[in-house]
Design a protein around this motif. Structure first.
Motif, PDB file in Angstrom:
ATOM      1  N   HIS A  14      20.958  82.416  59.750  1.00 15.90           N
ATOM      2  CA  HIS A  14      21.133  83.262  60.932  1.00 15.90           C
ATOM      3  C   HIS A  14      20.757  82.498  62.197  1.00 15.90           C
ATOM      4  O   HIS A  14      21.402  82.653  63.244  1.00 15.90           O
ATOM      5  N   ALA A  21      23.470  80.167  63.180  1.00 17.73           N
ATOM      6  CA  ALA A  21      24.577  80.903  63.793  1.00 17.73           C
ATOM      7  C   ALA A  21      24.312  81.175  65.269  1.00 17.73           C
ATOM      8  O   ALA A  21      25.232  81.115  66.101  1.00 17.73           O
ATOM      9  N   GLU A  32      32.519  88.654  60.212  1.00 16.68           N
ATOM     10  CA  GLU A  32      31.674  87.489  60.431  1.00 16.68           C
ATOM     11  C   GLU A  32      32.162  86.626  61.589  1.00 16.68           C
ATOM     12  O   GLU A  32      31.658  85.510  61.783  1.00 16.68           O
ATOM     13  N   THR A  79      28.416  86.660  65.964  1.00 16.43           N
ATOM     14  CA  THR A  79      26.999  86.596  65.624  1.00 16.43           C
ATOM     15  C   THR A  79      26.367  87.813  66.285  1.00 16.43           C
ATOM     16  O   THR A  79      26.259  87.875  67.505  1.00 16.43           O
TER      17      THR A  79
END
Length: 216
Positions: free
Chosen positions: A3, A6, A61, A64
């Motif tokens: 994460h 990202a 996806e 973000t």
């Protein structure tokens, strides 16, 4: 990709304080069309959790997606359940930080002073959100990099397309932008074309800034 990776890859996080759920969803569509894929839906947006859920459903996806102005453990849990992969609090508070970390999302805790940066890092923040960054500017972020070279810093407040390069050069791992990127007036008037054009300017400025850093 984690994460946190990202967030770094997105580069620009649009901080949305939308007047309605519908405005938030339309604004995100315009931002993505303009090249900004880092999206922070603040809890000052009506029905923020449902907005996050709908954005995850429609954009998957390709964005973000996170929740901002997280002030309670319940908000943290709800946001992640709805599809948020990062959580942002405007400050640093131990119990809330623990609850945010327990969700498994990337956690951004707000700080301004060196002591607050130390506390946020000690509590396990993946990123320290320098807020309000306008008070110190890029030179202050650069100064913080001296004692805290390993702490990822993201400035929010005072970031615009003209100074993104200064923030990147100072050591920001990404930037957060609110009204300068997605203005309240543009959302109120439904000027999604203006938001898309502004997003394109921000995305291009960030790309140029990071290219310049790599080439330096």
């Amino acid at each position: 990709m984690t994460h946190l990776d990202a967030i770094r890859a997105a580069g620009v996080l649009a901080v949305l304080r939308a007047p309605s759920p519908e405005a938030a969803i339309s604004a995100v569509g315009a931002l993505v069309a303009g090249g900004v894929t880092g999206i922070e839906i603040t809890y000052s947006t009506p029905d923020a959790t449902e907005v996050i859920r709908e954005l995850r459903r429609t954009h998957g996806e390709n964005i973000t997606l996170g929740a901002g102005t997280v002030l309670t453990a319940a908000q943290a849990d709800e946001a992640v359940d709805a599809g948020a992969t990062f959580l942002v609090s405007p400050g640093t508070e131990a119990a809330l930080a623990s609850a945010m970390l327990s969700t498994g999302a990337a956690v951004l805790l707000g700080a301004m002073t060196p002591s607050e940066v130390m506390e946020a890092s000690r509590l396990g923040a993946h990123v320290v959100k320098l807020f309000p960054a306008s008070l110190g500017g890029p030179s202050f972020l650069k100064a913080l990099r001296g004692p805290f070279p390993e702490v990822p810093l993201i400035p929010t407040g005072g970031v615009n397309a003209a100074n993104i390069g200064e923030w990147v050069a100072a050591g920001a791992v990404a930037v957060g932008a609110g009204g300068d990127l997605c203005s309240a007036s543009a959302m109120a008037q439904g000027r999604w074309d203006v938001i898309e054009d502004t997003a394109r300017i921000f995305a291009d400025a960030y790309a140029q800034a990071t290219y310049s850093e790599v080439s330096a």
